[in-house]
Design a protein around this motif. Structure first.
Motif, PDB file in Angstrom:
ATOM      1  N   VAL A 158     -42.953  -2.739 -71.246  1.00  0.00           N
ATOM      2  CA  VAL A 158     -43.181  -1.403 -71.834  1.00  0.00           C
ATOM      3  C   VAL A 158     -41.630  -1.102 -72.429  1.00  0.00           C
ATOM      4  O   VAL A 158     -41.716  -0.570 -73.661  1.00  0.00           O
ATOM      5  CB  VAL A 158     -43.442  -0.506 -70.755  1.00  0.00           C
ATOM      6  N   THR A 159     -40.580  -1.104 -71.852  1.00  0.00           N
ATOM      7  CA  THR A 159     -39.189  -0.577 -72.233  1.00  0.00           C
ATOM      8  C   THR A 159     -38.813  -1.582 -73.288  1.00  0.00           C
ATOM      9  O   THR A 159     -37.664  -1.032 -73.914  1.00  0.00           O
ATOM     10  CB  THR A 159     -38.415  -0.475 -70.990  1.00  0.00           C
ATOM     11  N   GLU A 160     -39.177  -2.748 -73.566  1.00  0.00           N
ATOM     12  CA  GLU A 160     -38.680  -3.688 -74.695  1.00  0.00           C
ATOM     13  C   GLU A 160     -39.391  -3.366 -75.953  1.00  0.00           C
ATOM     14  O   GLU A 160     -38.754  -4.047 -76.970  1.00  0.00           O
ATOM     15  CB  GLU A 160     -38.792  -5.133 -74.218  1.00  0.00           C
TER      16      GLU A 160
ATOM     17  N   LEU B 296     -39.236   7.115 -72.366  1.00  0.00           N
ATOM     18  CA  LEU B 296     -38.538   7.818 -71.231  1.00  0.00           C
ATOM     19  C   LEU B 296     -39.077   7.272 -69.849  1.00  0.00           C
ATOM     20  O   LEU B 296     -40.110   6.872 -69.745  1.00  0.00           O
ATOM     21  CB  LEU B 296     -38.738   9.376 -71.375  1.00  0.00           C
ATOM     22  N   VAL B 297     -38.126   7.314 -68.936  1.00  0.00           N
ATOM     23  CA  VAL B 297     -38.622   6.915 -67.561  1.00  0.00           C
ATOM     24  C   VAL B 297     -37.924   8.154 -66.793  1.00  0.00           C
ATOM     25  O   VAL B 297     -36.807   8.600 -66.624  1.00  0.00           O
ATOM     26  CB  VAL B 297     -37.899   5.589 -67.221  1.00  0.00           C
ATOM     27  N   ASP B 298     -38.870   8.443 -65.974  1.00  0.00           N
ATOM     28  CA  ASP B 298     -38.962   9.347 -64.789  1.00  0.00           C
ATOM     29  C   ASP B 298     -38.627   8.673 -63.574  1.00  0.00           C
ATOM     30  O   ASP B 298     -39.702   8.177 -63.144  1.00  0.00           O
ATOM     31  CB  ASP B 298     -39.981  10.631 -64.970  1.00  0.00           C
ATOM     32  N   PHE B 299     -37.724   8.497 -62.912  1.00  0.00           N
ATOM     33  CA  PHE B 299     -37.613   7.992 -61.543  1.00  0.00           C
ATOM     34  C   PHE B 299     -37.858   9.135 -60.501  1.00  0.00           C
ATOM     35  O   PHE B 299     -36.992  10.143 -60.566  1.00  0.00           O
ATOM     36  CB  PHE B 299     -36.274   7.461 -61.133  1.00  0.00           C
TER      37      PHE B 299
ATOM     38  N   VAL C 167     -43.211   6.989 -75.328  1.00  0.00           N
ATOM     39  CA  VAL C 167     -43.886   6.741 -74.228  1.00  0.00           C
ATOM     40  C   VAL C 167     -43.295   7.287 -72.944  1.00  0.00           C
ATOM     41  O   VAL C 167     -41.877   7.303 -72.954  1.00  0.00           O
ATOM     42  CB  VAL C 167     -43.767   5.189 -73.824  1.00  0.00           C
ATOM     43  N   PHE C 168     -44.009   8.220 -72.179  1.00  0.00           N
ATOM     44  CA  PHE C 168     -43.498   8.768 -71.009  1.00  0.00           C
ATOM     45  C   PHE C 168     -43.895   7.941 -69.728  1.00  0.00           C
ATOM     46  O   PHE C 168     -44.762   8.083 -69.108  1.00  0.00           O
ATOM     47  CB  PHE C 168     -44.046  10.050 -70.832  1.00  0.00           C
ATOM     48  N   GLY C 169     -42.791   7.082 -69.250  1.00  0.00           N
ATOM     49  CA  GLY C 169     -43.155   6.489 -68.027  1.00  0.00           C
ATOM     50  C   GLY C 169     -42.500   6.937 -66.578  1.00  0.00           C
ATOM     51  O   GLY C 169     -41.682   7.870 -66.814  1.00  0.00           O
ATOM     52  N   LYS C 170     -43.108   6.735 -65.526  1.00  0.00           N
ATOM     53  CA  LYS C 170     -42.824   7.297 -64.276  1.00  0.00           C
ATOM     54  C   LYS C 170     -42.475   5.909 -63.246  1.00  0.00           C
ATOM     55  O   LYS C 170     -43.532   5.063 -63.359  1.00  0.00           O
ATOM     56  CB  LYS C 170     -44.024   8.031 -63.619  1.00  0.00           C
ATOM     57  N   VAL C 171     -41.485   6.131 -62.712  1.00  0.00           N
ATOM     58  CA  VAL C 171     -41.254   5.101 -61.486  1.00  0.00           C
ATOM     59  C   VAL C 171     -41.212   5.699 -60.307  1.00  0.00           C
ATOM     60  O   VAL C 171     -40.230   6.613 -60.063  1.00  0.00           O
ATOM     61  CB  VAL C 171     -40.009   4.082 -61.902  1.00  0.00           C
TER      62      VAL C 171
ATOM     63  N   VAL D 191     -34.858   4.869 -73.034  1.00  0.00           N
ATOM     64  CA  VAL D 191     -34.769   3.470 -73.927  1.00  0.00           C
ATOM     65  C   VAL D 191     -35.210   3.703 -75.284  1.00  0.00           C
ATOM     66  O   VAL D 191     -36.180   4.067 -75.410  1.00  0.00           O
ATOM     67  CB  VAL D 191     -35.551   2.638 -72.834  1.00  0.00           C
ATOM     68  N   ARG D 192     -34.099   3.065 -75.885  1.00  0.00           N
ATOM     69  CA  ARG D 192     -34.988   3.023 -77.344  1.00  0.00           C
ATOM     70  C   ARG D 192     -34.627   1.720 -77.844  1.00  0.00           C
ATOM     71  O   ARG D 192     -33.504   1.182 -77.845  1.00  0.00           O
ATOM     72  CB  ARG D 192     -34.062   4.193 -78.055  1.00  0.00           C
ATOM     73  N   ASP D 193     -35.667   1.057 -78.473  1.00  0.00           N
ATOM     74  CA  ASP D 193     -35.802  -0.504 -79.226  1.00  0.00           C
ATOM     75  C   ASP D 193     -35.277  -1.442 -77.892  1.00  0.00           C
ATOM     76  O   ASP D 193     -34.521  -2.155 -78.299  1.00  0.00           O
ATOM     77  CB  ASP D 193     -34.978  -0.507 -80.220  1.00  0.00           C
TER      78      ASP D 193
END
Length: 122
Positions: free
Chosen positions: A14-16, A22-25, A51-55, A78-80
């Motif tokens: 996802v992040t690559e 965006l990642v919300d830990f 993309v709004f990701g959650k960890v 994370v961008r690109d």
């Protein structure tokens, strides 16, 4: 766009990708994380190109360790495929919006050049 659950299995995939993730830990026991969740959800509805990701740091401890997450919530951008921002603490909605705008405005060639210069100088 709704938020995406990130795990060790899909995190890199996802992040690559090109674009902004965006990642919300967060964790279930964390009060500020629970207060931040609806802000994050609302923002994800507004920005369909992000993309709004959650960890869940309890379930995904490897990811928390990999990124040195010491307090939650921590928001990472994370961008690109490049981590361009990471900061612990709950963001008010205006600050989250501002962060998204700043990440969208980045000159990624410049960012990569700075990273390369930084790696060469160590």
């Amino acid at each position: 766009m709704a938020t995406v659950e990130l795990t060790t299995a899909n995190f890199d995939e996802v992040t690559e990708q090109p674009g902004i993730v965006l990642v919300d830990f967060w964790a279930d026991w964390c009060g500020p994380c629970k207060r931040f969740a609806p802000i994050y959800e609302r923002s994800s509805e507004k920005h369909e190109d992000v993309v709004f990701g959650k960890v869940d740091t309890e379930a995904q401890q490897d990811l928390a360790v990999r990124y040195g997450i010491q307090s939650i919530p921590t928001i990472m951008a994370v961008r690109d495929g490049v981590v361009v921002f990471a900061q612990p603490g709950m963001l008010p909605e205006s600050a989250l919006e501002s962060l998204i705008e700043q990440v969208q405005a980045l000159d990624m060639e410049d960012v990569r050049k700075q990273l390369a210069d930084h790696e060469h100088s160590h």
